[in-house]
Write a protein that holds these residues in place. Structure first.
Motif, PDB file in Angstrom:
ATOM      1  N   GLU A  42       2.494  -2.876 -29.415  1.00 18.55           N
ATOM      2  CA  GLU A  42       3.418  -1.731 -29.577  1.00 18.55           C
ATOM      3  C   GLU A  42       3.751  -1.356 -30.765  1.00 18.55           C
ATOM      4  OE1 GLU A  42       6.196  -0.876 -26.315  1.00 18.55           O
ATOM      5  OE2 GLU A  42       4.856  -1.874 -24.647  1.00 18.55           O
ATOM      6  N   PRO A  43       3.314  -0.571 -31.589  1.00 23.54           N
ATOM      7  CA  PRO A  43       2.114   0.159 -31.195  1.00 23.54           C
ATOM      8  C   PRO A  43       0.857  -0.578 -31.498  1.00 23.54           C
ATOM      9  CG  PRO A  43       2.897   0.637 -33.540  1.00 23.54           C
ATOM     10  CD  PRO A  43       4.081  -0.194 -32.976  1.00 23.54           C
ATOM     11  N   ARG A  44      -0.106  -0.388 -30.632  1.00 25.30           N
ATOM     12  CA  ARG A  44      -1.389  -1.377 -30.717  1.00 25.30           C
ATOM     13  C   ARG A  44      -2.171  -1.086 -31.891  1.00 25.30           C
ATOM     14  NH1 ARG A  44      -7.206  -1.416 -28.464  1.00 25.30           N
ATOM     15  NH2 ARG A  44      -7.683  -3.536 -28.378  1.00 25.30           N
TER      16      ARG A  44
END
Length: 100
Positions: A42-44
């Motif tokens: 997160e975030p990917r």
């Protein structure tokens, strides 16, 4: 320090210099696992060695204490079937501070 969850479920926590590159991180974690792709949850974000090896970790936004997940490079773009609890456990493990 970085926390990297490997495909076999083990975790590596390499300590690298402040000016280390993504290639240095790959060298520290990939010795017994073949070609890997590293990603944040997160975030990917996906970090492929061939594209980012010479980039510093700082320039990629990978500061001290970041948790990464490694997957086999040949699995890129493939959906891997897993039970939801197993995925949740992997995410929890990757986020857990070292020493707990």
């Amino acid at each position: 320090r970085f926390r990297v969850r490997l495909p076999d479920g083990s975790t590596r926590q390499p300590t690298l210099a402040a000016d280390a590159t993504l290639g240095d991180l790959y060298a520290a974690v990939a010795a017994d696992h073949g070609e890997l792709v590293l990603m944040t949850l997160e975030p990917r974000r996906v970090f492929e060695a061939e594209r980012f090896a010479s980039s510093t970790l700082a320039s990629l936004g990978l500061g001290d204490g970041v948790a990464l997940v490694a997957m086999p490079a040949e699995a890129r773009g493939r959906v891997v079937r897993a039970a939801a609890p197993a995925i949740g456990d992997a995410i929890d493990d990757a986020r857990r501070p070292s020493g707990l």
